[in-house]
Write a protein that holds these residues in place. Sequence first.
Motif, PDB file in Angstrom:
ATOM      1  N   TYR A  29      25.603  13.260   5.951  1.00 55.59           N
ATOM      2  CA  TYR A  29      24.820  14.104   5.048  1.00 55.59           C
ATOM      3  C   TYR A  29      25.781  14.821   4.100  1.00 55.59           C
ATOM      4  O   TYR A  29      25.781  14.563   2.896  1.00 55.59           O
ATOM      5  CB  TYR A  29      23.964  15.079   5.850  1.00 55.59           C
ATOM      6  N   MET A  32      23.079   8.904  12.515  1.00 53.38           N
ATOM      7  CA  MET A  32      22.951   8.326  11.182  1.00 53.38           C
ATOM      8  C   MET A  32      24.298   8.389  10.453  1.00 53.38           C
ATOM      9  O   MET A  32      24.373   8.104   9.256  1.00 53.38           O
ATOM     10  CB  MET A  32      21.885   9.066  10.372  1.00 53.38           C
ATOM     11  N   ASP A  79      23.604  14.879  19.322  1.00 53.65           N
ATOM     12  CA  ASP A  79      23.226  14.074  18.152  1.00 53.65           C
ATOM     13  C   ASP A  79      22.616  14.989  17.084  1.00 53.65           C
ATOM     14  O   ASP A  79      21.484  14.779  16.630  1.00 53.65           O
ATOM     15  CB  ASP A  79      22.245  12.979  18.581  1.00 53.65           C
ATOM     16  N   ARG A  80      23.383  16.007  16.709  1.00 52.39           N
ATOM     17  CA  ARG A  80      22.890  17.026  15.784  1.00 52.39           C
ATOM     18  C   ARG A  80      24.090  17.723  15.165  1.00 52.39           C
ATOM     19  O   ARG A  80      24.814  18.441  15.855  1.00 52.39           O
ATOM     20  CB  ARG A  80      22.048  18.020  16.592  1.00 52.39           C
ATOM     21  N   ARG A 109      23.839  21.268   9.325  1.00 56.01           N
ATOM     22  CA  ARG A 109      22.441  21.297   8.896  1.00 56.01           C
ATOM     23  C   ARG A 109      21.537  20.490   9.831  1.00 56.01           C
ATOM     24  O   ARG A 109      20.432  20.088   9.427  1.00 56.01           O
ATOM     25  CB  ARG A 109      22.286  20.772   7.464  1.00 56.01           C
ATOM     26  N   ALA A 110      22.020  20.206  11.053  1.00 51.35           N
ATOM     27  CA  ALA A 110      21.204  19.551  12.078  1.00 51.35           C
ATOM     28  C   ALA A 110      20.853  18.103  11.762  1.00 51.35           C
ATOM     29  O   ALA A 110      19.939  17.544  12.357  1.00 51.35           O
ATOM     30  CB  ALA A 110      19.929  20.352  12.366  1.00 51.35           C
ATOM     31  N   ALA A 111      21.566  17.479  10.841  1.00 50.91           N
ATOM     32  CA  ALA A 111      21.339  16.045  10.628  1.00 50.91           C
ATOM     33  C   ALA A 111      21.815  15.274  11.856  1.00 50.91           C
ATOM     34  O   ALA A 111      22.755  15.698  12.538  1.00 50.91           O
ATOM     35  CB  ALA A 111      22.092  15.572   9.384  1.00 50.91           C
ATOM     36  N   PRO A 112      21.185  14.143  12.170  1.00 50.81           N
ATOM     37  CA  PRO A 112      21.612  13.386  13.355  1.00 50.81           C
ATOM     38  C   PRO A 112      22.939  12.675  13.102  1.00 50.81           C
ATOM     39  O   PRO A 112      23.067  11.959  12.105  1.00 50.81           O
ATOM     40  CB  PRO A 112      20.472  12.378  13.574  1.00 50.81           C
ATOM     41  N   PRO A 140      19.093  15.319  22.650  1.00 49.73           N
ATOM     42  CA  PRO A 140      19.478  14.116  21.895  1.00 49.73           C
ATOM     43  C   PRO A 140      20.998  13.949  21.909  1.00 49.73           C
ATOM     44  O   PRO A 140      21.723  14.885  21.557  1.00 49.73           O
ATOM     45  CB  PRO A 140      18.970  14.402  20.473  1.00 49.73           C
ATOM     46  N   ALA A 169      14.940  10.056   4.731  1.00 47.77           N
ATOM     47  CA  ALA A 169      15.291   9.613   6.089  1.00 47.77           C
ATOM     48  C   ALA A 169      16.047  10.718   6.829  1.00 47.77           C
ATOM     49  O   ALA A 169      15.766  11.008   8.000  1.00 47.77           O
ATOM     50  CB  ALA A 169      16.133   8.335   6.020  1.00 47.77           C
ATOM     51  N   ILE A 170      16.992  11.335   6.134  1.00 53.27           N
ATOM     52  CA  ILE A 170      17.779  12.390   6.790  1.00 53.27           C
ATOM     53  C   ILE A 170      16.954  13.659   6.977  1.00 53.27           C
ATOM     54  O   ILE A 170      16.980  14.292   8.033  1.00 53.27           O
ATOM     55  CB  ILE A 170      19.048  12.699   5.956  1.00 53.27           C
ATOM     56  N   ILE A 171      16.211  14.023   5.962  1.00 53.10           N
ATOM     57  CA  ILE A 171      15.461  15.284   6.006  1.00 53.10           C
ATOM     58  C   ILE A 171      14.377  15.239   7.081  1.00 53.10           C
ATOM     59  O   ILE A 171      14.167  16.206   7.818  1.00 53.10           O
ATOM     60  CB  ILE A 171      14.869  15.590   4.612  1.00 53.10           C
ATOM     61  N   ALA A 226      14.522  13.428   9.715  1.00 51.80           N
ATOM     62  CA  ALA A 226      15.232  13.472  11.002  1.00 51.80           C
ATOM     63  C   ALA A 226      15.611  14.919  11.339  1.00 51.80           C
ATOM     64  O   ALA A 226      15.499  15.351  12.491  1.00 51.80           O
ATOM     65  CB  ALA A 226      16.475  12.587  10.949  1.00 51.80           C
ATOM     66  N   GLN A 227      16.059  15.680  10.324  1.00 48.60           N
ATOM     67  CA  GLN A 227      16.341  17.106  10.551  1.00 48.60           C
ATOM     68  C   GLN A 227      15.119  17.824  11.103  1.00 48.60           C
ATOM     69  O   GLN A 227      15.199  18.639  12.014  1.00 48.60           O
ATOM     70  CB  GLN A 227      16.707  17.787   9.223  1.00 48.60           C
ATOM     71  N   ILE A 253      14.595  17.185  14.712  1.00 53.84           N
ATOM     72  CA  ILE A 253      15.622  17.846  15.521  1.00 53.84           C
ATOM     73  C   ILE A 253      15.377  19.354  15.586  1.00 53.84           C
ATOM     74  O   ILE A 253      15.472  19.974  16.652  1.00 53.84           O
ATOM     75  CB  ILE A 253      17.020  17.538  14.927  1.00 53.84           C
TER      76      ILE A 253
END
Lengths: 372, 372, 372
Positions: free
Chosen positions: A81, A69, A58-59, A63-66, A42, C313-315, C317-318, C321
């Motif tokens: 985040y 976003m 895209d991470r 905490r691996a949030a995209p 990603p 939405a964020i969680i 998406a995590q 990923i």
Amino acid sequence: MTRTSMQFPMNGEFVTNCWYVAAWDHELIDGRKLARTILEKPVLIYKGASGQYVALDDRCCHRAAPLSMGRIEGDDVRCMYHGMKFDPSGKCIQIPGQDRIPPKLGVRSYPVVERNHLVWIWMGDPALADPDLIVDYEPLGDPNWRGIPCYMHYDANWVLIVDNLSDFAHLAFVHTNTLGGSEEYAYTTKPVAIERLEDGFRVERWHMNADAPPFHKKVIADKTAKVDRRNIGRMVTPGIFFLETMFTPAGSGAETGKIVNARQYRNCQYMTPETRRSTHFFWNYLHDFDLDNPNIALSLRDSLIEGFNEDKAIIEAQQVILEADPEFNLLAIGADAALSHFRWLLNKMKDAERAGGTAPVQPTRSGERVPA
Amino acid sequence: MTRTSMQFPMNGEFVTNCWYVAAWDHELIDGRKLARTILEKPVLIYKGASGQYVALDDRCCHRAAPLSMGRIEGDDVRCMYHGMKFDPSGKCIQIPGQDRIPPKLGVRSYPVVERNHLVWIWMGDPALADPDLIVDYEPLGDPNWRGIPCYMHYDANWVLIVDNLSDFAHLAFVHTNTLGGSEEYAYTTKPVAIERLEDGFRVERWHMNADAPPFHKKVIADKTAKVDRRNIGRMVTPGIFFLETMFTPAGSGAETGKIVNARQYRNCQYMTPETRRSTHFFWNYLHDFDLDNPNIALSLRDSLIEGFNEDKAIIEAQQVILEADPEFNLLAIGADAALSHFRWLLNKMKDAERAGGTAPVQPTRSGERVPA
Amino acid sequence: MTRTSMQFPMNGEFVTNCWYVAAWDHELIDGRKLARTILEKPVLIYKGASGQYVALDDRCCHRAAPLSMGRIEGDDVRCMYHGMKFDPSGKCIQIPGQDRIPPKLGVRSYPVVERNHLVWIWMGDPALADPDLIVDYEPLGDPNWRGIPCYMHYDANWVLIVDNLSDFAHLAFVHTNTLGGSEEYAYTTKPVAIERLEDGFRVERWHMNADAPPFHKKVIADKTAKVDRRNIGRMVTPGIFFLETMFTPAGSGAETGKIVNARQYRNCQYMTPETRRSTHFFWNYLHDFDLDNPNIALSLRDSLIEGFNEDKAIIEAQQVILEADPEFNLLAIGADAALSHFRWLLNKMKDAERAGGTAPVQPTRSGERVPA
């Protein structure tokens, strides 16, 4: 009767040390954050305030949030985040509530370069990412050619699309009513020999004194006149295809070099693996006549979409069938010379990467011009 | 309390050396190309111009395109990707642009035979495919019986449907309002003993002086009269079920052989594995009275669909539960005698196939008549 | 820069020897059969005619049909496939048509207890299921507090929700327009130190002389007055969060203990793993003012849903990923102290279970009060 293994490239391995098309430049205007998976990674792609193109994992490393976003700030991006901020190199440059930033903290960035409206990305070893290796296509930036940049998504491995383009034979059976092709001709004519090149192949095919094919008929005045047609196909590893098409009045002698009243097309196609079972497909079909009439480009775009959808139906069906039985061995026929040569080159590129070679595996185009 | 393993047949192994129903003949009229997966193999089935039924792997040997996207030409089929043509035996008989055809080039063909409107296919060793082994059902071709051929798709392993049919006990709990069955009767009556046969089982059950069940009530004039009901169930490995049902006026002595004013039904059901987790289900519910009234058959069809949907809800829920925990061991009760015998036979058939036996594992019906 | 492994709890292992919230009591009124998967086990939960709560494996021991498609009879449940009946302990007490019932025949039952409208379940060793270990929350049963019990489903591992709640820092970036939080404040303020407890952590944060956050503004008359805000967060292993919030007029001295004109909220949140990749989330947001105005609770519910959806939405998406690349190592920052402590406790609980410890791994709350 030879067997063609589908192992690589269906297994999720990819050639990585090469440039792939990541986007058309118009996909990134107005600060758009484009989240696009490329080679199963990603990636967030954007154009910063300074005009710089940026491609990052895209991470978020935290905490691996995209990051897609997140929020673009100048040329940087902030994860929305916990507020960590990254510069175009991927380095973390701010952690809210924390003074010291560990120097290695950050996300991976990818080399990214724009050339004639195409945004190219290098997913492999960044030390090898030489922009001179980009296979530029001048007609995309030439005002004498007009066309509409297009995108299509395939639920199929990219090599099945390469295979499709490697064989003119399918025109007669798949595209009779759209891009043209004659069954009668297919039954009575031998496949044209391809020129094996070190980075792909080239094939030239003449079709004399024929009806204009449907897509061409739609954009010309005299729809009944016979035409001579020349197609020059050029495939470049790992996933680029150029097609140069010329129509001249039948019998006017174009095959002897006497070119008058020609209508020409330039078509570029780029296959970028999204995953092992899906592909980004970028293309443009350019023309060199009636440049002030915008309907020409629109008509050609619509004809090509219709034709590509005919391919897509078959190719996505192939994908389903091959996934259901990965042990199935395909049987080659005479017309598969181009396809076989191309796969042999792909395997060579992949083997070079596996061996840890440091030289770019995409050969420079020594003395050899891409058709334009 | 014995434990019944679900290993085979939930694991994707199938009995292959036997005839399965592939289609009703009406599914193949007007040259329709039927793409149907059977025992996890995609198959193309069609009726050629000469009337010959053909079943081929639905996958071109060249590039794996589906032949069901091809074109029927006489009794042959042409792949509409690169134009290769195959005859009913699967042999490739034309390659556009190529004179020599490698003699072994082709796709697998399957023996396929029509009998009384059912099209049967043999997925195993073709050398063993003896049409005399087909369990024909004469009422399907007999003008004294009327019914509507039906098809239903189950998202469940076929053996869960066999299990369902193996136990009349479920009628009282699942079908009280449709096919009939009484809870009171279920609590107070012992299960009827089954006759264990070498190719399945037979069970006969009488229900005296009862209300007519809902499906029957809908198609008779006197809806309140008590009836005596006889059911004869006959299960045949691996996936065939026949049910013979007779209603006579209560107390008229049918159980002594004095049959007057009977209303009879003949029901055949065929379970053909699509995959390990889905099943093709073919059936017809025939009646022998008021043959000129087409609404009888329509009403029965609708009642049966309603009843089968009650089964389907439970059976598909079982599938989900069993897939989620493949280690779960089912616990048998007394009413499972039929089910246990049938699974024992299935395992025997499968073991025989595994041992490489050359004789057909489906036993001939020596001296024994299928109810008709 | 430390690395936090996601191995456990993303791998489908769970802490089992503890009480989880299974439902709100209102979900079980009128004899409703609630089918709910908890720790990857399908469970049927119902309230019997006597008022007793019952939780059984949602899978009949006979043929694996779901008991949630069955029928409640008193405190018992009957499978509506073949009619077997089970009592609240899971023991089979009737088999239609069979006199003898094997003594061990039955399904698993789970300890289940109601406390202040929450129905708690114990999925581990039933011998350890001591109701005194339930972390009761008195405001849920206190008439001085009003709120609406809510449920939300997450397509994400439950620990990602715990992580979210463990860090106030995300308020400024995720919830600025809903639950409140200031970017400026986040950039200029150090994270508040947490109190590490043996069963979780506690954190207290004051925010002086600030605007009322959006959710609070909606339910008070004077929307412009500055406020002092105190938040006390309390996390309890493995998945409980309490948040006590108090607003007082700015400068009125609440931080010195002089509390006047306070508006208070009590919020409880419960995360119960459905599967390794999905979570049941129960919550209530209670208030202690204007108790006769039902719109206060409705407004707060809607504000919280809006805020939780920002998290969701964020969680989720995590989750996507992290599933795509299970080898990815998260990098901790200073603000992750709470999160790290909590994961360390979780691992300790899980290790104790793995070692076969017989004592409950959820510590008793010696001398320590849950905020109420």
